[in-house]
Design an enzyme around this catalytic site. Structure first.
Site, mmCIF file in Angstrom:
data_model
loop_
_atom_site.group_PDB
_atom_site.id
_atom_site.type_symbol
_atom_site.label_atom_id
_atom_site.label_comp_id
_atom_site.label_asym_id
_atom_site.label_seq_id
_atom_site.Cartn_x
_atom_site.Cartn_y
_atom_site.Cartn_z
ATOM 1 N N HIS A 125 -4.116 -8.996 3.606
ATOM 2 C CA HIS A 125 -5.575 -8.952 3.698
ATOM 3 C C HIS A 125 -6.042 -9.745 4.915
ATOM 4 C CE1 HIS A 125 -6.156 -8.115 -0.896
ATOM 5 N NE2 HIS A 125 -5.969 -7.017 -0.194
ATOM 6 N N ARG A 152 -0.097 -2.503 -6.733
ATOM 7 C CA ARG A 152 -0.521 -3.560 -5.798
ATOM 8 C C ARG A 152 -1.496 -4.515 -6.505
ATOM 9 N NH1 ARG A 152 -1.092 -4.637 -0.207
ATOM 10 N NH2 ARG A 152 -3.217 -5.025 0.524
ATOM 11 N N LYS A 189 -2.178 -2.292 8.016
ATOM 12 C CA LYS A 189 -3.371 -1.766 8.680
ATOM 13 C C LYS A 189 -3.507 -2.361 10.079
ATOM 14 C CE LYS A 189 -6.379 -0.650 4.758
ATOM 15 N NZ LYS A 189 -7.675 -0.962 4.100
ATOM 16 N N TYR A 220 -9.118 -10.842 -7.154
ATOM 17 C CA TYR A 220 -8.103 -11.069 -8.185
ATOM 18 C C TYR A 220 -8.349 -12.349 -8.969
ATOM 19 C CZ TYR A 220 -5.948 -7.211 -5.812
ATOM 20 O OH TYR A 220 -5.746 -5.975 -5.266
ATOM 21 N N ARG A 257 0.865 -1.177 0.000
ATOM 22 C CA ARG A 257 0.000 0.000 0.000
ATOM 23 C C ARG A 257 0.904 1.230 0.000
ATOM 24 N NH1 ARG A 257 -2.102 -3.478 4.100
ATOM 25 N NH2 ARG A 257 -4.191 -4.281 3.609
ATOM 26 N N HIS A 298 -1.689 2.338 -5.900
ATOM 27 C CA HIS A 298 -2.431 1.108 -5.627
ATOM 28 C C HIS A 298 -2.526 0.214 -6.864
ATOM 29 C CE1 HIS A 298 -4.288 -0.275 -1.951
ATOM 30 N NE2 HIS A 298 -5.244 -0.859 -2.634
#
Length: 296
Positions: free
Chosen positions: A268, A245, A170, A277, A146, A242
C-alpha cells in the site's frame, strides 16, 4: 485535445502506470470534456473554475452515476490538472478545493481459517490442476497478493532459501514479501511435479502459474477457480482472489502484527489504505465481547 498526449506520456513515464490504468485516467478527462459539450460551452483548462467542476458533479449525478464512480472520475481529473500545474501549463489547480462525494466505505468480506482450510481440503491434489490450485490458494493467503501479482509472478523472483518472493506491484513498484513454509511446499510440489511436464509457450517460461496450454494463467481463470471452490464447499460470502488478501491482512492484525509491516507486505502506498483492517479488527473484538461477555 492537445494536452492529453502529454498527460498520457506523463502517466506512462513518470507514474509508470499500466496501459489500462492510463486509459481509465484519459476516459475520466474525457467525461469532463463531454460535460462541456453537453452544455454547449468550450472546454478550456486556463479558464476552468470551481463552479464548473460543481456543475460537472451535478451532471454526473443526474446521469445516475454512483458516488464511487464519481469519486474515481474526480480522482482522474485531479491527476490531469496536477500534471498541468507540474508542466506549468496552468498556474493554479482548480480541482484543489473540490471534494469527492462521501463514500460509505464497505468493509470487505474475509474468510476465517476454517473456511480457508475447507477450500484447500476440497481440492483433489491427485489431479495436476489440483496441485496448482492448492499452490494458488496457499500463495494468495500466505502472501496477501493481488490477483494480477499472482498471475504475473515469476520463478526467478522466488527466493526459497531466504523464504521471500519479489513482487512487482502497482506502478511497477517492487517489494519483498515473506512466504510461509506451507506456501513454499505446495509451490515447490507444483513446480517440480506438474509444471515441469508442461509444454511451455515461448515467452512464458518464467511465469509460475500456467494453464494446460503452457501460457500464463489469466486473472479470469483464478477468479473462476475461487468461485467454483466456494460453491463446492458451500461458502455463501461474496469471495474472490482479493478476499484472501483481505483475510491475510485481517488475520495478521488480529494476531498483533504492526500496521506498518502489514502496509509494507501489502504494497500500500498509504497507511490510510491499510487502516481499514483496524476497523475489521475492531469488529472482531466486538464479536468476541458479544459472544463471551456475561453482560452482552
Amino acid at each position: 485535445m492537445a494536452y492529453l498526449n502529454g498527460f498520457r506520456a506523463y502517466l506512462k513515464l513518470e507514474r509508470s502506470l499500466a496501459e489500462h490504468s492510463i486509459e481509465a485516467y484519459l476516459n475520466d478527462v474525457g467525461k469532463l470534456i463531454q460535460y462541456f459539450e453537453a452544455i454547449n460551452q468550450p472546454f478550456n483548462v486556463h479558464t476552468l473554475e470551481l463552479k464548473d467542476l460543481r456543475g460537472f458533479i451535478s451532471w454526473l449525478n443526474s446521469l445516475g452515476m454512483q458516488a464511487s464512480s464519481q469519486a474515481r472520475i474526480l480522482s482522474g481529473i485531479k491527476a490531469f490538472f496536477n500534471y498541468l500545474v507540474i508542466e506549468e501549463i496552468i498556474a493554479e489547480d482548480p480541482t484543489s478545493l473540490i471534494e469527492a462525494p462521501k463514500l460509505n466505505r464497505k468493509l470487505p468480506d474475509t474468510l476465517n481459517i476454517n473456511e480457508i482450510n475447507s477450500l484447500l481440503e476440497a481440492i483433489d491434489a491427485s489431479r495436476s490442476d489440483g496441485m496448482r490450485s492448492k499452490a494458488i490458494i496457499e500463495v494468495l493467503y500466505g502472501c496477501g497478493l493481488r490477483v494480477s501479482e499472482l498471475s504475473e509472478m515469476k520463478i526467478s523472483n522466488i527466493f526459497s532459501e531466504s523464504e521471500f518472493i519479489k513482487i512487482i506491484g502497482k506502478g511497477n513498484k517492487e517489494r519483498l514479501v515473506p512466504i510461509s513454509g506451507s506456501a513454499l511446499k505446495f509451490l515447490s510440489l507444483y513446480l517440480n511435479e506438474v509444471r515441469l511436464h508442461l509444454s511451455i509457450k515461448k515467452g512464458h517460461e518464467d511465469y509460475v502459474f500456467l494453464n494446460r496450454f503452457g501460457s500464463r494463467l489469466s486473472r479470469i481463470s483464478i477468479f473462476t477457480l475461487i468461485k467454483s471452490l466456494a460453491t463446492k464447499v458451500g461458502i455463501h460470502k461474496t469471495i474472490s482472489p482479493h478476499t484472501f488478501r483481505h483475510s491475510f491482512a485481517t488475520h495478521l492484525i488480529e494476531g498483533g502484527a504492526d500496521l506498518r509491516a502489514v502496509q509494507e507486505m501489502l504494497g500500500h502506498a498509504s497507511i490510510t489504505t491499510t487502516e481499514i483492517y483496524t476497523h475489521l479488527d475492531r469488529d472482531y473484538l466486538k464479536s468476541v465481547i458479544t459472544q463471551y461477555h456475561p453482560r452482552s
